[in-house]
Design a protein around this motif. Structure first.
Motif, short mmCIF file in Angstrom:
data_model
loop_
_atom_site.label_atom_id
_atom_site.label_comp_id
_atom_site.label_asym_id
_atom_site.label_seq_id
_atom_site.Cartn_x
_atom_site.Cartn_y
_atom_site.Cartn_z
N GLY A 257 0.77 -1.42 -0.06
CA GLY A 257 0.12 -0.12 0.20
C GLY A 257 0.98 1.56 0.17
N ALA A 258 1.92 1.25 0.58
CA ALA A 258 3.06 2.33 0.37
C ALA A 258 4.63 1.85 0.57
CB ALA A 258 2.57 3.51 1.76
N HIS A 259 5.26 2.87 0.27
CA HIS A 259 6.89 2.74 0.18
C HIS A 259 7.30 2.14 1.26
CE1 HIS A 259 6.66 3.66 -4.07
NE2 HIS A 259 6.19 4.96 -3.81
N ASP A 260 6.93 3.11 2.54
CA ASP A 260 7.49 2.86 3.81
C ASP A 260 6.82 1.32 4.34
OD1 ASP A 260 5.09 4.12 4.13
OD2 ASP A 260 5.56 5.45 5.45
N ALA A 261 5.72 1.41 3.88
CA ALA A 261 5.14 -0.18 4.43
C ALA A 261 5.84 -1.35 3.68
CB ALA A 261 3.61 -0.25 3.99
N THR A 262 6.37 -1.08 2.61
CA THR A 262 7.24 -2.24 1.64
C THR A 262 8.38 -2.69 2.60
OG1 THR A 262 6.14 -1.54 -0.14
CG2 THR A 262 8.23 -3.05 -0.05
N VAL A 263 9.09 -1.48 3.09
CA VAL A 263 10.34 -1.82 3.86
C VAL A 263 10.03 -2.53 5.39
CG1 VAL A 263 12.34 -0.75 5.07
CG2 VAL A 263 11.32 0.17 3.10
N ALA A 264 8.56 -2.11 5.73
CA ALA A 264 8.38 -2.92 7.06
C ALA A 264 8.04 -4.12 6.84
CB ALA A 264 7.29 -2.12 7.64
N PHE A 265 7.38 -4.75 5.62
CA PHE A 265 6.99 -5.90 5.22
C PHE A 265 8.17 -6.74 5.09
CE2 PHE A 265 2.91 -6.65 3.16
CZ PHE A 265 2.07 -5.49 3.83
N VAL A 266 9.24 -6.02 4.25
CA VAL A 266 10.60 -6.98 4.24
C VAL A 266 11.29 -7.42 5.50
CG1 VAL A 266 12.76 -6.81 2.98
CG2 VAL A 266 10.73 -6.29 1.65
N ALA A 267 11.31 -6.19 6.31
CA ALA A 267 12.03 -6.36 7.48
C ALA A 267 11.57 -7.46 8.51
CB ALA A 267 12.06 -5.07 8.20
N ALA A 268 9.95 -7.66 8.33
CA ALA A 268 9.28 -8.36 9.14
C ALA A 268 9.27 -9.75 8.61
CB ALA A 268 7.83 -7.61 9.74
N GLY A 269 9.92 -9.82 7.56
CA GLY A 269 9.70 -11.39 6.98
C GLY A 269 8.18 -11.65 6.14
N LYS A 270 7.63 -10.60 6.22
CA LYS A 270 6.20 -10.88 5.37
C LYS A 270 6.35 -11.00 3.94
CE LYS A 270 3.34 -8.27 8.60
NZ LYS A 270 2.42 -6.98 8.76
N ALA A 271 7.62 -10.42 3.44
CA ALA A 271 7.93 -10.66 2.20
C ALA A 271 9.61 -10.98 1.92
CB ALA A 271 7.80 -9.42 1.15
N ASP A 272 9.77 -11.55 1.18
CA ASP A 272 11.21 -12.09 0.88
C ASP A 272 11.95 -10.85 0.31
OD1 ASP A 272 11.11 -15.01 1.88
OD2 ASP A 272 9.82 -15.32 0.10
N ALA A 273 11.39 -10.18 -0.63
CA ALA A 273 11.81 -9.07 -1.19
C ALA A 273 10.87 -8.12 -1.64
CB ALA A 273 12.59 -9.57 -2.42
N GLY A 274 11.27 -7.02 -2.08
CA GLY A 274 10.17 -5.94 -2.38
C GLY A 274 10.75 -4.79 -3.23
N VAL A 275 10.18 -3.57 -3.31
CA VAL A 275 10.68 -2.59 -4.29
C VAL A 275 9.83 -1.47 -3.74
CG1 VAL A 275 9.05 -2.95 -6.10
CG2 VAL A 275 11.15 -1.68 -6.53
N LEU A 276 10.61 -0.27 -3.74
CA LEU A 276 10.07 1.04 -3.44
C LEU A 276 11.01 2.17 -3.84
CD1 LEU A 276 11.34 2.39 0.08
CD2 LEU A 276 12.31 0.56 -0.97
N ASN A 277 10.39 3.47 -4.06
CA ASN A 277 11.05 4.44 -4.84
C ASN A 277 12.32 4.79 -3.99
OD1 ASN A 277 10.85 7.11 -3.06
ND2 ASN A 277 8.68 7.08 -3.95
N ALA A 278 13.03 5.23 -4.87
CA ALA A 278 14.68 5.75 -4.27
C ALA A 278 14.57 6.75 -2.94
CB ALA A 278 15.43 6.16 -5.28
N SER A 279 13.65 7.68 -3.33
CA SER A 279 13.60 8.85 -2.40
C SER A 279 13.14 8.55 -1.06
CB SER A 279 12.54 9.82 -3.39
OG SER A 279 12.35 11.01 -2.29
#
Length: 289
Positions: free
Chosen positions: A176-198
């Motif tokens: 749903g959002a870029h910061d949430a993607t990082v949280a997903f990956v950090a928590a192991g909800k996803a093995d990998a992900g992608v977000l904007n560089a900024s």
């Protein structure tokens, strides 16, 4: 004895006063610039980023500026198309969607200089995932389905690398959002992900990234975010809005705060043609008919 002509005169004066008051009320109601943004970060962060920009625009435009929060990306596009918004911060893909929805009348005004060469970061916390090829058979997290930098362009570039997300990943999640993607990956909800560089760089600066999360690949550059106005807005007001953004100067302390919150070195003019590549990528990725 009350003079009849005087009564008519008073009645006429009263009606005139009411008409003027109604006109003033209508003018006051119209003199509000309704602004929104795609919810690519947490709502509190969007409000924090917009507050000083809103105050600046009020002074430059001489009118009230109101930030209108929305629930998702599609809601911004629909609100702009239905004249419920005057100005919106859109990603490249949401601009393409807004342009289609408004039959080409939406006008992209300005973009950050950085948006002419935007990129996305593929990330993972799994030490066995070192390249994009290693993401095959894994759970992968995109941001919003309508995100340019969190879904469309990463999907397009994955396909260019021979990876079909719908076929080659074990499962696809949308955070749903870029910061949430990082949280997903950090928590192991996803093995990998992608977000904007900024957003990635901002989270690093704020020390909000788990040390085990790292970048495994970066996309080629593409055009992304812009400030878009609805096409039937007063042309004089459109020019004033554009001038206000272009006037922002990093040498001015107040402007520097606004630019820093927007992750911008400065704003530059943009045009519809800049987003033709985004539309073509969306069609190639199967996200537009």
């Amino acid at each position: 004895m009350f003079d009849f002509s005087r009564r008519l005169a008073l009645k006429g004066a009263l009606l005139c006063a009411l008409a003027i008051a109604s006109l003033h009320t209508a003018i006051a109601a119209e003199a509000v610039l309704r602004v929104s943004a795609i919810p690519d970060e947490a709502p509190t962060e969007l409000q924090r980023k917009f507050a000083p920009l809103g105050r600046y625009l009020e002074r430059e435009l001489g009118m009230k500026v109101s930030f209108v929060p929305v629930s998702d990306y599609a809601a911004v596009v629909e609100a702009l198309a239905s004249d419920k918004l005057d100005l919106a911060w859109l990603g490249g893909f949401t601009f393409v969607q807004a342009s289609i929805r408004t039959k080409g009348t939406a006008i992209p005004l300005v973009q950050r200089e950085e948006d002419a060469r935007f990129t996305s970061k593929f990330i993972s916390a799994d030490e066995n995932i070192k390249t994009l090829a290693d993401t095959r058979g894994k759970v992968f997290a995109f941001g919003s389905p309508s995100s340019t930098s969190g879904h469309l362009m990463p999907r397009y570039f994955l396909m260019q690398e021979g990876i079909n997300p719908d076929r080659d990943f074990k499962n696809v999640a949308f955070s749903g959002a870029h910061d949430a993607t990082v949280a997903f990956v950090a928590a192991g909800k996803a093995d990998a992900g992608v977000l904007n560089a900024s957003v990635w760089e901002k989270l690093l600066e704020q020390k909000k990234v788990d040390p085990k999360v790292r970048v495994i690949a970066t996309t080629p550059p593409y055009f992304d975010y812009n400030w878009t106005v609805r096409g039937d807005l007063d042309p004089a007001l459109i020019r004033k809005i554009s001038a206000a953004f272009l006037k922002l100067d990093p040498a001015n302390p107040e402007h520097a705060e606004i630019l820093a919150l927007q992750r911008a070195s400065k704003f530059i003019p943009t045009r519809k043609e800049n987003y033709q590549g985004i539309e073509q990528a969306a069609k190639a990725a199967g996200l537009l008919k």
